[in-house]
Structures are given as structure tokens and as C-alpha cells.
Design a protein around this motif. Structure first.
Motif, short mmCIF file in Angstrom:
data_model
loop_
_atom_site.label_atom_id
_atom_site.label_comp_id
_atom_site.label_asym_id
_atom_site.label_seq_id
_atom_site.Cartn_x
_atom_site.Cartn_y
_atom_site.Cartn_z
N GLU A 25 0.84 -1.19 0.00
CA GLU A 25 0.00 0.00 0.00
C GLU A 25 0.88 1.24 0.00
N ALA A 26 0.51 2.23 -0.82
CA ALA A 26 1.25 3.49 -0.86
C ALA A 26 1.19 4.17 0.50
N GLU A 27 2.30 4.80 0.90
CA GLU A 27 2.34 5.44 2.21
C GLU A 27 1.47 6.68 2.28
N THR A 28 1.36 7.39 1.16
CA THR A 28 0.55 8.61 1.14
C THR A 28 -0.63 8.43 0.21
N LEU A 29 -1.72 9.13 0.50
CA LEU A 29 -2.92 9.05 -0.31
C LEU A 29 -2.87 10.07 -1.44
N GLY A 30 -3.53 9.71 -2.54
CA GLY A 30 -3.60 10.59 -3.69
C GLY A 30 -4.87 11.41 -3.69
N PRO A 31 -5.18 12.03 -4.83
CA PRO A 31 -6.39 12.84 -4.94
C PRO A 31 -7.64 12.02 -4.62
N GLY A 32 -8.57 12.64 -3.89
CA GLY A 32 -9.81 11.96 -3.53
C GLY A 32 -9.60 10.82 -2.57
N ASN A 33 -8.51 10.87 -1.78
CA ASN A 33 -8.18 9.79 -0.84
C ASN A 33 -8.03 8.44 -1.54
N SER A 34 -7.48 8.46 -2.73
CA SER A 34 -7.17 7.21 -3.43
C SER A 34 -5.79 6.72 -2.99
N MET A 35 -5.62 5.42 -3.03
CA MET A 35 -4.35 4.83 -2.59
C MET A 35 -3.85 3.86 -3.65
N ASP A 36 -2.68 4.16 -4.19
CA ASP A 36 -2.08 3.25 -5.17
C ASP A 36 -1.58 1.99 -4.48
N ILE A 37 -1.56 0.91 -5.25
CA ILE A 37 -1.06 -0.38 -4.76
C ILE A 37 0.13 -0.79 -5.62
N GLY A 38 1.24 -1.07 -4.96
CA GLY A 38 2.44 -1.52 -5.69
C GLY A 38 2.44 -3.03 -5.84
N LEU A 39 2.87 -3.50 -6.98
CA LEU A 39 2.96 -4.93 -7.26
C LEU A 39 4.37 -5.30 -7.66
N GLU A 40 4.94 -6.25 -6.94
CA GLU A 40 6.24 -6.83 -7.29
C GLU A 40 6.08 -8.34 -7.38
N VAL A 41 6.51 -8.91 -8.49
CA VAL A 41 6.46 -10.36 -8.66
C VAL A 41 7.84 -10.86 -9.07
N VAL A 42 8.13 -12.09 -8.68
CA VAL A 42 9.34 -12.77 -9.12
C VAL A 42 8.89 -14.00 -9.89
N ASP A 43 9.32 -14.11 -11.15
CA ASP A 43 8.85 -15.19 -12.01
C ASP A 43 9.41 -16.54 -11.58
N GLN A 44 8.58 -17.56 -11.74
CA GLN A 44 9.06 -18.93 -11.64
C GLN A 44 9.85 -19.27 -12.90
N LYS A 45 10.58 -20.37 -12.85
CA LYS A 45 11.20 -20.88 -14.07
C LYS A 45 10.11 -21.24 -15.06
N LYS A 46 10.39 -20.99 -16.33
CA LYS A 46 9.37 -21.19 -17.36
C LYS A 46 8.89 -22.63 -17.43
N ARG A 47 9.80 -23.57 -17.30
CA ARG A 47 9.45 -24.96 -17.57
C ARG A 47 9.68 -25.82 -16.34
N ARG A 48 8.88 -26.88 -16.25
CA ARG A 48 9.01 -27.81 -15.13
C ARG A 48 8.73 -29.22 -15.62
N LEU A 49 9.47 -30.17 -15.06
CA LEU A 49 9.33 -31.58 -15.42
C LEU A 49 9.14 -32.39 -14.15
N GLY A 50 8.20 -33.35 -14.15
CA GLY A 50 7.97 -34.16 -12.97
C GLY A 50 7.64 -35.59 -13.32
N PHE A 51 7.91 -36.50 -12.37
CA PHE A 51 7.65 -37.92 -12.57
C PHE A 51 7.06 -38.51 -11.31
N GLY A 52 6.34 -39.63 -11.45
CA GLY A 52 5.81 -40.36 -10.32
C GLY A 52 5.74 -41.83 -10.63
N ILE A 53 5.66 -42.65 -9.59
CA ILE A 53 5.59 -44.10 -9.77
C ILE A 53 4.78 -44.71 -8.63
N GLU A 54 3.97 -45.70 -8.95
CA GLU A 54 3.25 -46.48 -7.96
C GLU A 54 3.39 -47.95 -8.32
#
Length: 599
Positions: A257-286
Motif C-alpha cells: 500500500e502506498a504510504e501517502t494518499l492521492g487525490p480523492g483519498n485514493s491509494m495506489d497499490i504496488g505490485l512486485e512479482v518474481v517469475d518462476q522458471k518457465k518450464r518444469r518436469l515431474g515424474f511419479g511411480i506407484e
């Protein structure tokens, strides 16, 4: 051989070496006494005392123990305040000298004894518990009331509840503006007054995205679904973060959440993402003693077109080395998922799959292609609806035929388990209805109905009771008008352990066998923890298969056994051994090995 003339000098040399060799330091004794304190309080003090921990370390220096002892005054007083003791006395002595009186420059080279003496004093109670102003509907802790134990944690929880109440009412910048804590030591009471500042009502502003992700910004906005311009709601903020996480495209998601409010008491929201690896491989056995081995695997691309789309290929080979008369079953499927196609909670899927099944009572080669929509209603409730074209080429005791259906699968899943791989509490409900429209060959129109219910009940910290009920029905179509893979059999690891794989079916008058149009499966387990990683299991399974759409004529069989689970940290390894209990479909002992609980 040693020359006797060298013995005196050899002895002298040994004595010299022993005199200068480092000697292991004697262990530091450490004790804590708190006369009259409840056991829970004494245990909390011992767990928080850094000097006790430092004294138990064989390589701890005197300076380490001294520093821990100096820190213990504040730590132990904090423990007592948290439990409502506001008049304590705490003494930490090192070889009889108060640690607080020692200079860091005069710490002895060795400390032989650490002693902590605590006089808790009387526990305090609230004489006053006031917090204002409060937003309508705010739920304060039950213990924040006059006459209740005046624990510091209760005051903190009440202040947090007050702030959360205002935030839920769109006052995003609500805060604690002041507090007054007055202790009356003769009466052992505490007057607690907390004043809140709600701040203005706030609306969501813009979503400010930090660069660096391979997912396009327009897709990040669409997936997050932040209701810009609408009143602030912390739950809406949580939902936006969860929408981004469930795509699987990101290793981490952070909304601020932004520390200060904007016009009309609006509040910007910051978004930070860290990407996963593009590809994934998995196996299973029963592995099953009669069904043979099942090997499965998948390959997945997490961000195919730059919009957090997911493409996944799955394959499975079952019945490898099986002893039940069938051969190997092969399956290959591809599924494409795109989130946020209509709104933030509605996605699109496309599916293609082929199977070649060689089962004890039939063979079938089928292909499916189609797509549909996915919907997340709540964090625990989701559904799908689609249209798939299905073609089957089958051979069973009813003859050879080709069947083509247009299917309309609709499913709903309600999952309240605490852990999908190793549930200890909660429940799971999954239901589906698939109308079948005949469009070619010997196909008949009808519907396939399935339901799967599971419940988990902990008894103490080591025992979990688990139960499962499955039902299935084919309505409106005869047994030869639908593919045998949509009919029902019982026996084996997925239904009744201890009974041979698909050993219960519908017996025809001429000795032939086909799948049933109705099915009931019941399972119960008692899971008992032996150690942190090992669990013993006792289980009982029962299954019913009938020729009609509803449970009427048909047969039951059952099996029971014991199992062992070993927790790997990402899911338990399962080993079960079971034998028939009721029914005439099998005998002998069978074992099953897999990953994850049986259900």
C-alpha cells in the motif's frame, strides 16, 4: 623398539606436551527458579532464556554467555508481561555476580554457573479495558474485558482488531493514536485505554507494477483484478495476490500500500512479482503386487504466450508387469490454461487426450478434444464447465463397436483440507455431471454422475481418522451405449485394497463380464503417528457394483490391511498391505506402494 636410555627424556617430553595441550572446558551449570509460578509460565521462561541456551553449548565462550545473560532481563520481563505479571523481579547471576552489574571489560575468562531467579509477583487483571473509536461490527478479543487476566498480548490483539475493523470499513490508514496503561500494584490491576485514529475512507488507486516480469503488464492487471476506484477492502487485496499466485507463474507475489494518499483519498497499490522458471518436469511411480507398476510424468510451460498461460503435457503407463489378465494402459494428454479471460476469476482451458486401455474385461482406444471455462468462486470452491467430443473404439464381452459422444462435463470442487497430500483436518467434496449426447456409431445419450467425499478428524496430536465415500452412476443409456471406461469396476488401489484389480463387475448370464452402471466405494483409515516422520495406518475398504443406474441389484466386496507412511517433507511415501475380508472376488495378500496418502 624404544631404547631404555630414551625413556626419561620421552617421559619429560610427554609431560610437557600434556601441560601445554588445550583442555576441554568444564561444562557451565545453568538453572532457572521461579517459585510459585505455574508450570506453563516456568516453561515459557526457560524457553526464552538465552543464557540457559548459551550455557548448554559446548563451544560457547564466557563473552557469549555474558551477552545472553544481559539480554535475558528484557526477554524474561517481556514473557511475564505477556502473561499479566507486571511486578516481577528478575536476577541473572554469573558465578554469583549480577550480570547487569558486570562491565563488558571485566568478564571472567570462564563462567562456571548461570543462575536465573524470577519472582513473578501477582498476576494482574484488567480494571478497565477500553478502546475507541471502534468501527461497527469490530470483534474484540474475548479476554479484553474488566476482570480478565491483563495479558500484554491481549492488549496488542485488541489494538490490532480495532485497526483491522476500520480497515475492513475502507479506512486503510487506521492506526493506534495513543495508549494509556496504568498499573495499580497494591490491587494487582491494570487500566488499559487505547485510542484509535481511523483516518479517512480510502478508495483503490492505480496498480503500480515494478518491471522485471516476463508476464505482460496488461495481463498482470487482468489477473490481479484489483477493483480500482472502489472502496478499499483488505480482502480484495488478498484475493488479488491469490489470483496471481495460483497461476503458478510466479515464485513470489508482493502487494504494498502506498504510504501517502492521492487525490480523492485514493491509494495506489504496488505490485512486485518474481517469475518462476518457465518450464518444469515431474515424474511419479506407484507399484501394486497384482496391478503392476504405474509410471507417470508431466512437462509444463508456465508462461507460454506472455500472459501467464500454462501448457501441460501428461503421460501415464499403467499395468506394467501386471498379473490381472490385462495389458498396459497408455495415456497422453495436453491441456492449455489461460487465466482471467472474462473476469479475474474465470479462465479458459483447451484439452486434448488419447488413451489406449487394455483392461481385464475390455480394450478401448479413445480420443477427446474440446475446451471450457474454469471458475474460482472462493479460495476453497472452484468449478469447470466444458464441451468435449469423445470417440471410442471398444471391444468387450458385448462385442466390438465404435462410439462417438458430445459431452458437457460440469464439475464443482469444495476443498477445505489443511494439506492436499497429507490431510489431518478438514474435508473435500468433488462432484461432476457429464451429459452424453450420442452423435455417431452405437452411442446412446445419457449422463455420467460422480461424487467423491472425504473427511479428516484429528484426535489429539498423533491420531487422524479419515473417511471416504464415492458414488457413480450412468443414467439414460445402456451398458453397451457408453464406453466401458465410463462404467464402473471395483478392486485395487483406487477402490478396495486387498481385492484384485477390477475384480468386481457385472456378471452376465452366459459367464461374460461388463462394467456396472452404479458404484459405491467406502473407505476408512486410522492414521497413528509413531514419530515425526513415521505413521502407521489401519484401513478398511468396501465396494459395490450394480447393473442398474441406482444401487439395487449388485454385489459388495471388501478388504482391510495395515500401512506405513514415511513423511519426506513434500508428501508421504505410502506402503500398504491388504487382504480380502468379504466377497468371492479374490484371495491372498496384496501390497501397494505410492506417493501421498491413499486419499
Amino acid at each position: 623398539m624404544i631404547d631404555s636410555r630414551c625413556i626419561p627424556s620421552f617421559a619429560v617430553l610427554t609431560a610437557i606436551l600434556l601441560s601445554v595441550a588445550p583442555r576441554p572446558a568444564a561444562a557451565t551449570q545453568a538453572v532457572l527458579s521461579a517459585p510459585g509460578a505455574p508450570d506453563a509460565v516456568r516453561q515459557a521462561l526457560e524457553n526464552s532464556a538465552l543464557s540457559l541456551q548459551a550455557a548448554s553449548e559446548p563451544d560457547a565462550s564466557a563473552q557469549d554467555i555474558f551477552a545472553a545473560a544481559r539480554a535475558d532481563y528484557a526477554r524474561l520481563v517481556g514473557v511475564l508481561y505477556a502473561r499479566g505479571y507486571y511486578g516481577p523481579e528478575v536476577h541473572v547471576t554469573l558465578d554469583g555476580r549480577e550480570a547487569a552489574d558486570l562491565s563488558p571489560l571485566s568478564v571472567p575468562a570462564r563462567i562456571g554457573r548461570v543462575e536465573i531467579r524470577v519472582a513473578t509477583g501477582r498476576p494482574f487483571a484488567f480494571s478497565e479495558a477500553q478502546i475507541d473509536p471502534l468501527a461497527p461490527g469490530t470483534d474484540l478479543p474475548e479476554g479484553f474485558a474488566p476482570g480478565r487476566p491483563a495479558e500484554a498480548g491481549t492488549i496488542r490483539a485488541a489494538a490490532e482488531a480495532g485497526v483491522d475493523g476500520w480497515r475492513a470499513a475502507s479506512h486503510a490508514k487506521a492506526r493506534v493514536a495513543g495508549q494509556s496503561l496504568i498499573a495499580n500494584h497494591p490491587a494487582a490491576t491494570l487500566a488499559a485505554r487505547v485510542r484509535l485514529d481511523p483516518g479517512p475512507a480510502v478508495r483503490f488507486g492505480d496498480l503500480v507494477i515494478a518491471s522485471g516480469s516476463r508476464v505482460r503488464e496488461d495481463r498482470l492487471r487482468a489477473i490481479a483484478g484489483l477493483p480500482m476506484g472502489e472502496p478499499f477492502d483488505p480482502e480484495a487485496l488478498d484475493r488479488s495476490a491469490e489470483r496471481l499466485r495460483r497461476t503458478g507463474a510466479f515464485r513470489s507475489v508482493r502487494l504494498t500500500e502506498a504510504e501517502t494518499l492521492g487525490p480523492g483519498n485514493s491509494m495506489d497499490i504496488g505490485l512486485e512479482v518474481v517469475d518462476q522458471k518457465k518450464r518444469r518436469l515431474g515424474f511419479g511411480i506407484e507399484l501394486s503386487s497384482l496391478e503392476g507398476a504405474t509410471v507417470s510424468g508431466y512437462w509444463m510451460h508456465r508462461n507460454l504466450l506472455g500472459g501467464a498461460e500454462r501448457l501441460r503435457f501428461d503421460f501415464e503407463v499403467a499395468g506394467i508387469g501386471g498379473q490381472e489378465g490385462g495389458g498396459e494402459d497408455l495415456s497422453l494428454s495436453a491441456r492449455f490454461d489461460r487465466p482471467a479471460v472474462i473476469d479475474a476469476d474465470t479462465g479458459l482451458y483447451l484439452l486434448g487426450a488419447v488413451e489406449d486401455l487394455d483392461e481385464p474385461d475390455y480394450t478401448e482406444t479413445n480420443a477427446r478434444v474440446g475446451g471450457g471455462l474454469t471458475r474460482i468462486f472462493t479460495p476453497h470452491l472452484s468449478g469447470e464447465a466444458g464441451v468435449l467430443l469423445r470417440y471410442s473404439d471398444v471391444s468387450d464381452d458385448l462385442g466390438d463397436r465404435q462410439l462417438t459422444h458430445l459431452t458437457f462435463p460440469v464439475s464443482l470442487t469444495w476443498d477445505r483440507r489443511d494439506d492436499a497430500l497429507d490431510a489431518h483436518d478438514g474435508f473435500y467434496l468433488d462432484g461432476s455431471v457429464t451429459p452424453l449426447l450420442a452423435v455417431g456409431g452405437a452411442a446412446e445419450s445419457g449422463a455420467l454422475i460422480k461424487a467423491d467425499a472425504r473427511i479428516y478428524q484429528p484426535l489429539g496430536s498423533r491420531v487422524v481418522l479419515a473417511g471416504r465415500a464415492q458414488i457413480g452412476s450412468v443414467v439414460g443409456a445402456s451398458s453397451d451405449g457408453v464406453p466401458p471406461a465410463l462404467l464402473f469396476f471395483s478392486g485395487g488401489g483406487g477402490t478396495v485394497r486387498g481385492q484384485p484389480y477390477q475384480s468386481l463387475a457385472v456378471d452376465l448370464p452366459n459367464g461374460d463380464r461388463i462394467g456396472g452402471r452404479s458404484f459405491v466405494g467406502l473407505s476408512g483409515e486410522a492414521r497413528v503417528g509413531v514419530t515425526r516422520a513415521i505413521q502407521m495406518v489401519a484401513f478398511y475398504d468396501a465396494g459395490f457394483v450394480g447393473p442398474d443406474s441406482w444401487v439395487s441389484d449388485g454385489d459388495w466386496h471388501s478388504g482391510a490391511g495395515l500401512g506405513l507412511r514415511y513423511d519426506t517433507g513434500i508428501g508421504p511415501i505410502r506402503f500398504d498391505i491388504a487382504a480380502p475380508v468379504d466377497g468371492d472376488t479374490g484371495d491372498g495378500v496384496q501390497f501397494y506402494i505410492g506417493i501421498g496418502q491413499a486419499f
